[in-house]
Design a protein around this motif. Structure first.
Motif, short mmCIF file in Angstrom:
data_model
loop_
_atom_site.label_atom_id
_atom_site.label_comp_id
_atom_site.label_asym_id
_atom_site.label_seq_id
_atom_site.Cartn_x
_atom_site.Cartn_y
_atom_site.Cartn_z
N ARG A 1 0.82 -1.21 0.00
CA ARG A 1 0.00 0.00 0.00
C ARG A 1 0.85 1.26 0.00
O ARG A 1 0.39 2.32 -0.42
CB ARG A 1 -0.95 0.01 1.20
CG ARG A 1 -0.32 0.34 2.54
CD ARG A 1 -1.41 0.53 3.60
NE ARG A 1 -2.29 1.63 3.32
CZ ARG A 1 -2.13 2.85 3.82
NH1 ARG A 1 -1.10 3.12 4.61
NH2 ARG A 1 -2.98 3.82 3.53
N ARG B 1 -0.12 8.26 -2.82
CA ARG B 1 -0.29 8.34 -4.27
C ARG B 1 0.45 9.54 -4.84
O ARG B 1 1.06 9.48 -5.91
CB ARG B 1 -1.78 8.43 -4.61
CG ARG B 1 -2.57 7.18 -4.29
CD ARG B 1 -2.34 6.09 -5.30
NE ARG B 1 -3.05 4.87 -4.95
CZ ARG B 1 -2.97 3.75 -5.64
NH1 ARG B 1 -2.22 3.70 -6.74
NH2 ARG B 1 -3.61 2.66 -5.26
N LYS B 2 0.40 10.64 -4.13
CA LYS B 2 1.08 11.85 -4.58
C LYS B 2 2.59 11.62 -4.64
O LYS B 2 3.25 11.95 -5.64
CB LYS B 2 0.77 13.01 -3.64
CG LYS B 2 1.40 14.34 -4.01
CD LYS B 2 0.93 15.44 -3.08
CE LYS B 2 1.47 16.82 -3.51
NZ LYS B 2 2.92 16.91 -3.35
N ALA C 1 -2.18 8.24 5.09
CA ALA C 1 -3.12 8.77 4.10
C ALA C 1 -2.79 8.24 2.70
O ALA C 1 -1.70 8.47 2.19
CB ALA C 1 -3.08 10.30 4.10
N GLU C 2 -3.76 7.54 2.10
CA GLU C 2 -3.54 7.00 0.76
C GLU C 2 -3.30 8.10 -0.25
O GLU C 2 -2.49 7.95 -1.18
CB GLU C 2 -4.74 6.16 0.34
CG GLU C 2 -4.55 5.49 -1.02
CD GLU C 2 -5.72 4.61 -1.40
OE1 GLU C 2 -5.72 4.09 -2.53
OE2 GLU C 2 -6.64 4.45 -0.57
N SER C 3 -3.97 9.26 -0.09
CA SER C 3 -3.79 10.36 -1.03
C SER C 3 -2.35 10.86 -1.01
O SER C 3 -1.78 11.20 -2.06
CB SER C 3 -4.74 11.51 -0.69
OG SER C 3 -4.52 11.98 0.64
N ARG C 4 -1.76 10.91 0.17
CA ARG C 4 -0.37 11.35 0.30
C ARG C 4 0.58 10.34 -0.36
O ARG C 4 1.52 10.72 -1.06
CB ARG C 4 -0.02 11.51 1.78
CG ARG C 4 1.44 11.87 2.06
CD ARG C 4 1.79 13.23 1.52
NE ARG C 4 3.12 13.64 1.95
CZ ARG C 4 3.77 14.67 1.44
NH1 ARG C 4 3.20 15.41 0.49
NH2 ARG C 4 4.97 15.00 1.87
#
Length: 365
Positions: free
Chosen positions: A82, A130-131, A125-128
């Motif tokens: 992940r 991915r970024k 945080a998945e958004s972090r």
């Protein structure tokens, strides 16, 4: 090859995940631990029995694939997928239906291995994640094969055979700067060159493996030698020993581009015989502020028995220390005092000395 943060009990957790996961079975249990190494001061003899590989400053990782299922496991046994979705996607696109390879996850920024950037991935945080995966994609450096694409388990095969299988696999799977094959040599002199006599080599060290040795999960069957890196640092302060008025540790500093002296670590390798005279010398130099940039905090996890209070010094003393790794522009562990440097001007002690090694020298493919 630094550890990803350990999260015990890793093996039990990994086994539980394997038992409950509704995915295609992998060719080896996800709880399989990687083969490990014991530390030595020098490389084994050049007697033809050894293969030498660079030691990378990243997260050790076993990569498993079965059909569309891909799993990445840290040395601790915890899942890493992940945190590195771009690597999972990369391995999923490899044509081989199944394999297990041993390697290292690294992030390279401006031609240098950036362990700090790697640690930033361990974010909730998945958004972090991915970024960061888009901005600084990780690469997987492969150096061993446990299961070949044809399904053969290679654990009992000699390293020479496993390496041939890995090279054949990578001939079709490798992608520049994403999925790369770690260099290997039988030439001890070349391996010594990787260590870098001046401490500025392109790797974190060298790992030696027996050519005829099997893959031994969890066993310290390899030999690792870290690069001998030294730095000249300003003594910006010190701490007394707990319940004593004798020096316990020296606080080390380096100057940044703005001319500020930043705390970067400590050394406590002071003999009892030299403590009294050194304490008098330091007491005579006590004066604030000591550090003009980043300053020491309380006691570190390496010095819990020493006083948390530190005494600032005029930035006049320079000491050479030996260190192994750097994180966030600080020594990751305590350092070893090598010698005093009265011939060195404090202002010459800059961060340039501890810049991470360049990776492109060996990983330009």
């Amino acid at each position: 090859m630094a550890r990803a943060p350990s999260q015990a009990p890793a093996a039990k957790t990994a086994k539980a995940e394997l038992a409950s996961a509704d995915i295609a079975p992998f060719p080896l249990p996800l709880a399989t631990p990687p083969m490990e190494a014991h530390t030595a001061d020098e490389l084994p003899p050049d007697d033809g029995a050894w293969l030498y590989e660079p030691k990378w400053d990243g997260f050790r990782c076993l990569a498993f694939k079965a059909g569309e299922a891909v799993d990445l496991r840290a040395k601790s046994g915890k899942p890493l997928g992940r945190y590195f979705p771009e690597v999972v996607a990369l391995l999923r696109e490899v044509q081989a239906e199944r394999f297990v390879i041993d390697g290292e996850l690294v992030v390279e920024i401006d031609g240098r291995i950036a362990f700090d950037a790697l640690q930033m991935r361990l974010h909730p945080a998945e958004s972090r994640i991915r970024k960061l995966a888009g901005e600084t994609p990780a690469r997987f450096i492969a150096f061993d094969m446990l299961v070949a694409p044809d399904g053969r388990t290679l654990l009992d095969e000699p390293l020479s055979e496993r390496r041939r299988a890995l090279e054949a696999f990578m001939a079709g799977a490798a992608l520049p700067k994403r999925l790369v094959l770690s260099p290997q040599t039988r030439d001890r002199a070349k391996a010594e060159g990787w260590l870098g006599a001046s401490g500025e080599g392109p790797t974190d060290g060298v790992v030696a493996k027996r050519r005829d040795g099997p893959y031994e999960p969890g066993e310290r069957a390899m030999v690792k030698v870290k690069r001998a890196r030294t730095a000249d640092c300003v003594v910006g302060g010190f701490r007394y020993q707990s319940k004593s008025r004798l020096v316990g540790s020296l606080l080390l500093g380096l100057y940044d581009d703005e001319g500020k002296l930043n705390h970067v670590g400590f050394t406590a390798t002071i003999s009892d015989a030299e403590r009294p005279a050194l304490t008098k010398r330091l007491d005579a130099l006590r004066a604030p502020p000591g550090f003009t940039g980043k300053t020491p905090g309380g006691p570190s996890r390496w010095s819990t028995e020493r006083s948390g209070e530190w005494k600032p010094l005029r930035p006049e003393l320079v000491v050479e220390v030996r260190f192994d790794q750097v994180t966030a522009r600080r020594f990751r562990h305590g350092t070893k005092l090598v010698r005093w440097r009265p011939d060195k001007a404090p202002r010459q002690c800059t961060f340039e000395q501890i810049a991470p090694p360049r990776a492109a020298v060996l990983l330009d493919g």
